[in-house]
Write a protein that holds these residues in place. Structure first.
Motif, PDB file in Angstrom:
ATOM      1  N   CYS A  56       0.839  -1.203   0.000  1.00 24.47           N
ATOM      2  CA  CYS A  56       0.000   0.000   0.000  1.00 24.47           C
ATOM      3  C   CYS A  56       0.875   1.255   0.000  1.00 24.47           C
ATOM      4  O   CYS A  56       1.688   1.448   0.906  1.00 24.47           O
ATOM      5  N   CYS A  96      -6.927   5.881   1.960  1.00 26.82           N
ATOM      6  CA  CYS A  96      -6.977   4.979   0.799  1.00 26.82           C
ATOM      7  C   CYS A  96      -7.334   5.753  -0.470  1.00 26.82           C
ATOM      8  O   CYS A  96      -8.227   6.588  -0.466  1.00 26.82           O
ATOM      9  N   MET A  97      -6.622   5.455  -1.543  1.00 22.59           N
ATOM     10  CA  MET A  97      -6.913   6.134  -2.812  1.00 22.59           C
ATOM     11  C   MET A  97      -7.442   5.153  -3.852  1.00 22.59           C
ATOM     12  O   MET A  97      -7.435   5.452  -5.043  1.00 22.59           O
ATOM     13  N   CYS A 147      -6.381   2.469  -5.265  1.00 20.68           N
ATOM     14  CA  CYS A 147      -5.471   2.185  -6.374  1.00 20.68           C
ATOM     15  C   CYS A 147      -5.409   0.706  -6.697  1.00 20.68           C
ATOM     16  O   CYS A 147      -4.884   0.319  -7.737  1.00 20.68           O
ATOM     17  N   ALA A 148      -5.867  -0.156  -5.780  1.00 22.82           N
ATOM     18  CA  ALA A 148      -5.877  -1.622  -5.971  1.00 22.82           C
ATOM     19  C   ALA A 148      -4.485  -2.242  -5.939  1.00 22.82           C
ATOM     20  O   ALA A 148      -4.353  -3.423  -6.270  1.00 22.82           O
ATOM     21  N   CYS A 177      -2.993  -3.180  -3.401  1.00 24.96           N
ATOM     22  CA  CYS A 177      -2.975  -4.185  -2.340  1.00 24.96           C
ATOM     23  C   CYS A 177      -3.542  -5.520  -2.818  1.00 24.96           C
ATOM     24  O   CYS A 177      -3.388  -6.542  -2.153  1.00 24.96           O
TER      25      CYS A 177
HETATM   26  S1  SF4 Z   1      -6.496   0.480  -2.675  1.00 30.87           S
HETATM   27 FE1  SF4 Z   1      -5.225  -0.798  -1.319  1.00 30.87          FE
HETATM   28  S2  SF4 Z   1      -3.100  -0.264  -1.830  1.00 30.87           S
HETATM   29 FE2  SF4 Z   1      -4.400   1.343  -2.696  1.00 30.87          FE
HETATM   30  S3  SF4 Z   1      -4.437   2.926  -1.114  1.00 30.87           S
HETATM   31 FE3  SF4 Z   1      -6.245   1.609  -0.755  1.00 30.87          FE
HETATM   32  S4  SF4 Z   1      -5.590   0.059   0.709  1.00 30.87           S
HETATM   33 FE4  SF4 Z   1      -3.734   1.037  -0.110  1.00 30.87          FE
END
Ligand code: SF4
Ligand code: SF4
Length: 184
Positions: free
Chosen positions: A73, A104-105, A107-108, A110
């Motif tokens: 992340c 959290c943005m 972005c996937a 994770c």
């Molecule tokens: S989508 Fe997942 S990796 Fe992306 S910011 Fe949110 S928790 Fe972190």
């Protein structure tokens, strides 16, 4: 004279084009009905595209607590609590899996590192909240069917359950500045 006619022509066609767009949307809205009637959320969830990235889907029963998602992340918003599994079992028991949605943005990043495919981007809106206090969601505490996106919660009830009546931050009184001698 030619310039004047050209300006009148431009003004008229521009105005007509604008009114045409307005009229087209008016007719479309009239045929479709009111927005609230069409998308009566939460009774009728708003349809989303197949690759929409919403709140995560997480399966606590499969997660092995390896921390790979948290390390991937970019904004460090996954907090994992775990304990050593009691013998004869190996590995960890995950007791908390929190995601801070103020950071959290979506972005996937994770999702891909997970070795057991227990975290995905979901499509529900049910854990939305009106306060910053409710933005940290502990997936380990949610019912499994809800965390995994197979069942839904009542968003209004969720919001009520997350409402914190205490202030998030209170300004403390600043210490008095010392008065220098000989100065007014
Ligand atoms: S989508 Fe997942 S990796 Fe992306 S910011 Fe949110 S928790 Fe972190
Ligand atoms: S990467 Fe997958 S298995 Fe590892 S802690 Fe994250 S969700 Fe659990």
């Amino acid at each position: 004279m030619r310039t004047w006619i050209r300006n009148v022509y431009l003004a008229t066609t521009t105005l007509a084009a604008g009114m045409y767009v307005t009229l087209r949307y008016f007719v479309q809205s009239f045929r479709r009905g009111t927005f609230a009637g069409h998308f009566a959320y939460p009774e009728r969830p708003v349809p989303v595209r197949p690759r929409y990235r919403g709140f995560h889907r997480f399966d606590l029963t499969t997660c092995i607590g390896c921390d790979k998602c948290a390390r991937a992340c970019p904004v460090d918003c996954i907090y994992i609590d775990k304990e050593k599994a009691p013998p004869p079992h190996k590995g960890f028991v995950v007791t908390g899996f929190k995601i801070d949605y103020t950071k959290c943005m979506f972005c996937a990043l994770c999702v891909d590192p997970c070795p057991v495919d227990c975290i995905f981007m979901g499509s529900n809106h049910d854990i939305s909240t009106y306060t910053r206090d409710g933005c940290i969601v502990d997936y380990a505490k949610l019912p499994l069917a809800v965390a995994w996106g197979q069942a839904t919660l009542n968003p209004t009830t969720v919001q009520e359950s997350k409402r914190v009546s205490l202030p998030v931050w209170t300004k403390t009184a600043e210490p008095a500045k010392p008065v220098a001698d000989g100065k007014a």
